[in-house]
Design a protein around this motif. Structure first.
Motif, PDB file in Angstrom:
ATOM      1  N   ALA A   4    -137.691  39.897 -56.036  1.00 55.65           N
ATOM      2  CA  ALA A   4    -138.385  41.177 -55.874  1.00 55.65           C
ATOM      3  C   ALA A   4    -139.318  41.410 -57.043  1.00 55.65           C
ATOM      4  N   PHE A   5    -138.855  41.032 -58.254  1.00 55.08           N
ATOM      5  CA  PHE A   5    -139.720  41.194 -59.428  1.00 55.08           C
ATOM      6  C   PHE A   5    -140.991  40.366 -59.291  1.00 55.08           C
ATOM      7  N   LEU A   6    -140.844  39.078 -58.900  1.00 60.17           N
ATOM      8  CA  LEU A   6    -142.029  38.213 -58.819  1.00 60.17           C
ATOM      9  C   LEU A   6    -143.008  38.733 -57.777  1.00 60.17           C
ATOM     10  N   PHE A   7    -142.476  39.147 -56.634  1.00 58.44           N
ATOM     11  CA  PHE A   7    -143.346  39.692 -55.588  1.00 58.44           C
ATOM     12  C   PHE A   7    -144.084  40.915 -56.117  1.00 58.44           C
ATOM     13  N   TYR A   8    -143.334  41.794 -56.774  1.00 57.95           N
ATOM     14  CA  TYR A   8    -143.930  43.023 -57.287  1.00 57.95           C
ATOM     15  C   TYR A   8    -144.987  42.701 -58.330  1.00 57.95           C
ATOM     16  N   ALA A   9    -144.658  41.750 -59.225  1.00 59.57           N
ATOM     17  CA  ALA A   9    -145.598  41.405 -60.289  1.00 59.57           C
ATOM     18  C   ALA A   9    -146.889  40.856 -59.699  1.00 59.57           C
ATOM     19  N   PHE A  10    -146.781  40.050 -58.648  1.00 62.99           N
ATOM     20  CA  PHE A  10    -147.975  39.492 -58.016  1.00 62.99           C
ATOM     21  C   PHE A  10    -148.835  40.611 -57.423  1.00 62.99           C
ATOM     22  N   ALA A  11    -148.200  41.492 -56.642  1.00 59.11           N
ATOM     23  CA  ALA A  11    -148.942  42.583 -56.010  1.00 59.11           C
ATOM     24  C   ALA A  11    -149.553  43.501 -57.057  1.00 59.11           C
ATOM     25  N   TYR A  12    -148.771  43.804 -58.085  1.00 51.51           N
ATOM     26  CA  TYR A  12    -149.232  44.720 -59.116  1.00 51.51           C
ATOM     27  C   TYR A  12    -150.393  44.117 -59.899  1.00 51.51           C
ATOM     28  N   THR A  13    -150.323  42.782 -60.147  1.00 49.07           N
ATOM     29  CA  THR A  13    -151.412  42.120 -60.860  1.00 49.07           C
ATOM     30  C   THR A  13    -152.711  42.229 -60.068  1.00 49.07           C
ATOM     31  N   LEU A  14    -152.642  41.936 -58.776  1.00 48.41           N
ATOM     32  CA  LEU A  14    -153.857  42.023 -57.949  1.00 48.41           C
ATOM     33  C   LEU A  14    -154.431  43.434 -58.002  1.00 48.41           C
TER      34      LEU A  14
END
Lengths: 495, 193
Positions: A332-342
């Motif tokens: 969940a963290f990695l998914f969130y980090a990816f979305a948040y980065t974009l």
């Protein structure tokens, strides 16, 4: 598939090949940058080479990911979590350099070192997300932080940049003391700095040792500073406001992601067995961060400060992933980090464009009527705001990020029902400031005295377009990202 | 109440240097003049170095004198003199009531922590056997004891530290260098206006 024996220097080097390549490449670029007169052209050339280097290192990371290598006990980890986090960090760096090239040209910042420092900061982050030893964690955090302190003050004509940089440096040094003290106490309590061995000894002895408890508390404070969790967030708004806007995006996305990745690894490899002892501390940290970050963001008039408080609020959301524990939490963290980065890079790229030379237009009200002047820019900004909000369909991948986070919180071994309620409620509060930006852009008349459009650099345009398209595309087809993050888990060594 | 394991000579010097260190530290925080305070801090460093020698950490003692008492204190004094802070009245505002109270509270917390730490039982297998350090020092020499793990087990940390120092140097040069030599005056005035 190959297992690296980290006690052999050659294997250790191979296990860190992407990180070392990035460091060596950055040093070569540093020499090149220093080898002649500063000029805009040289700054752009070094920037282009840096972007190429990022792409090459990302290729190496993909190769390691594909070969599925593993490691024996030692100071670094090789697992999907590390590689995916590396890719997110390299993506953020790539976008930062692209934005910096245009921004530095506009602001007449001719020093090419800023790109090299970005690369070195990223190498520190890559070491950090792989670190399985508290000494390496500390060094990774410091390599990252020292480079970012300098980057925050790179615009030497701006007093606010100088103030922000100094403030960041002093408070960062202060927080480092907490981290280091925590590491020392954990070492005193367990007799080792290796996360695997700490985990084994803590599991055997239990967390009755006061040294260990104080050490863990100090580690929380140290990491809390780096990810800007309330009440350790005081530095963030001033630093975010003063730093060059591309660097602000880098701090909000990459620095936070790297610190959180290490936070997760330390907590999941070293302290999983003493869950009871740290659960409530982190629970309150997450709750307070979500509530305070969102409420203070509502009152902001300056777009960079608003995004700073929004990033504090997002730190609260990500803390839920740390509490969710296990593979669910890390994916969940990695998914969130990816979305948040974009979304972050998109939003800050728009801020770069609209602030104009000398960063004159930073109030949210300056965006009034953008829809009538520059419909594409306004549309993209609306997508980024909705993605940060977690709005379905128009917010694209941002919605799935929040969804996935909630799912992890509710499906974890100890379901976090009340925290999930707080997450949802504070997300609703955050609509107050994200939608305000959209409202100002679409429903207010143009207010700016000189409404002649600012020129948009080609790279900036690409960053905005790519971020918007990726957010919307992954919002419709999230499967590839879901599959990647599901398989990217922290794999601790058997004790 | 001397411990039979430690000869009187050892105990005497432990208390001697301990008292010197504590008294110097007290003098350091109570002096009004920054130069005097800095010199008292040098004294603390020397007393600590002596205590390190008594713990068989000869290399650390030497480094303590060279780096802390030498290099860092010289930088302190340079800064004090460059900023012309020699007169006590100029820094009086830096020691406000709240600052003193916060420092006092922090000191009490650290004192409480020492009490907690000294009450913790150390696992017997982590206690270095008596005479072990002397054996290692005789075998490898004072520097070898430090250098051996530094360049084998902690090699990665050592190399990363060098990267960290490189970044610090590049950053200091990038921030400290005279700026704006490529900016023409017309551009600058337009920027200001």
């Amino acid at each position: 598939m190959r297992t690296f024996d980290l006690s052999i220097p050659l294997d250790l080097t191979a296990a860190l090949a992407p990180d070392i390549s990035l460091m060596l490449g950055a040093m070569v670029l540093l020499l090149w940058a220093a080898w002649g007169r500063e000029s805009i052209a040289r700054q752009r050339a070094v920037g282009a080479a840096s972007m190429l280097l990022c792409a090459l290192v990302a290729g190496m990371v993909l190769f390691f990911m594909w070969t599925d290598s593993t490691v024996g006990p030692g100071p670094v980890a090789m697992d999907g979590f590390r590689w995916t986090a590396d890719l997110i960090l390299l993506l953020a760096t790539f976008a930062t350099i692209a934005l910096s090239m245009d921004y530095n040209e506009r602001e007449r910042i001719t020093s090419a070192e800023s790109h090299v420092l970005l690369l070195l900061a990223t190498s520190g982050m890559m070491v950090l997300v792989s670190a399985r030893d508290l000494i390496i964690v500390f060094l990774g955090i410091e390599i990252m932080s020292v480079a970012v302190y300098v980057l925050a003050g790179m615009n030497r004509r701006s007093d606010r940049a100088a103030e922000g940089s100094l403030k960041y440096f002093l408070l960062g040094a202060f927080s480092t003391c907490f981290l280091l003290y925590g590491i020392a106490l954990v070492y005193g309590a367990t007799g080792t700095t290796n996360l695997t061995e700490i985990g084994g000894r803590v599991a055997a002895a239990g967390a009755t040792n006061p040294l260990l408890l104080i050490g863990m508390a100090l580690l929380v404070v140290g990491f809390g500073f780096k990810v800007a969790a309330v009440p350790f967030h005081m530095w963030a708004p001033d630093v975010y406001e003063g730093a060059p806007t591309p660097i602000t995006a880098y701090m909000a996305a990459a620095v936070k992601a790297a610190a959180f990745a290490s936070f997760l690894r330390v907590w999941m490899e070293a302290f999983p067995d003493v869950f009871v002892q740290w659960h409530y501390a982190l629970w309150w940290l997450a709750a307070v961060t979500m509530v305070a970050g969102n409420l203070i963001a509502l009152a902001q008039k300056n777009i960079k400060r608003m995004l700073a408080y929004s990033s504090i609020a997002h730190a609260g959301y990500i803390l839920v992933a740390v509490l969710a524990r296990g593979n669910l939490g890390s994916s969940a963290f990695l998914f969130y980090a990816f979305a948040y980065t974009l979304a972050t890079f998109g939003a800050f790229a728009v801020v770069v464009v609209l602030s104009g030379r000398g960063d004159r237009y930073l109030r949210i009200d300056d965006y009034a009527g953008l829809w009538t002047v520059r419909p594409w820019l306004a549309g993209s900004m609306a997508v980024f705001m909705l993605a940060l909000l977690g709005f379905p369909i128009f917010g694209g991948i941002g919605f799935f990020a929040k969804w996935y986070m909630l799912q992890a919180a509710l499906d974890s071994i100890t379901p976090l029902a009340r925290l999930s309620v707080i997450l949802v409620l504070t997300s609703v509060v955050s609509a107050g400031y994200y939608l305000y930006v959209v409202m100002v852009m679409f429903m207010r008349p143009v207010s700016r005295p000189d409404s002649d459009p600012q020129p948009v650099g080609r790279l900036t345009r690409w960053v905005i377009a790519a971020a918007a398209v990726l957010i919307l595309a992954f919002g419709i087809f999230p499967d590839p990202v879901v599959r990647l993050t599901r398989s990217s888990v922290i794999v601790p060594i058997d004790r | 109440m001397t411990d039979p394991a430690y000869p009187l000579f050892y105990t005497f010097h432990f208390y001697l240097f301990g008292v010197i260190a504590l008294a110097s530290a007290l003098a350091f925080v109570t002096r009004k003049s920054p130069v005097a305070a800095a010199l008292w801090l040098v004294n603390v460093m020397f007393a600590l170095a002596a205590l390190y020698v008594m713990l068989d950490a000869h290399f650390i003692a030497a480094i303590q004198v060279l780096v802390y008492a030498g290099a860092i204190m010289v930088v302190f004094l340079f800064v004090i003199m460059l900023l012309n802070l020699g007169h006590p009245s100029e820094i009086a505002d830096a020691r406000g009531k709240w600052g003193k109270m916060a420092a006092g509270v922090l000191g009490l917390i650290l004192l409480a922590e020492i009490a907690v730490v000294s009450g913790t039982r150390v696992r017997p297998e982590w206690v270095v056997p008596r005479g072990e350090m002397n054996r290692l020092l005789a075998e490898k020499g004072a520097i070898g004891v430090v250098a051996d793990p530094l360049f084998t087990r902690y090699l990665l940390a050592f190399e990363l530290t060098s990267i960290l120092l490189l970044i610090a140097i590049v950053g200091a040069v990038a921030l400290g260098r005279r700026s704006d030599h490529t900016t023409d005056p017309a551009e600058e005035s337009a920027h200001a206006g």
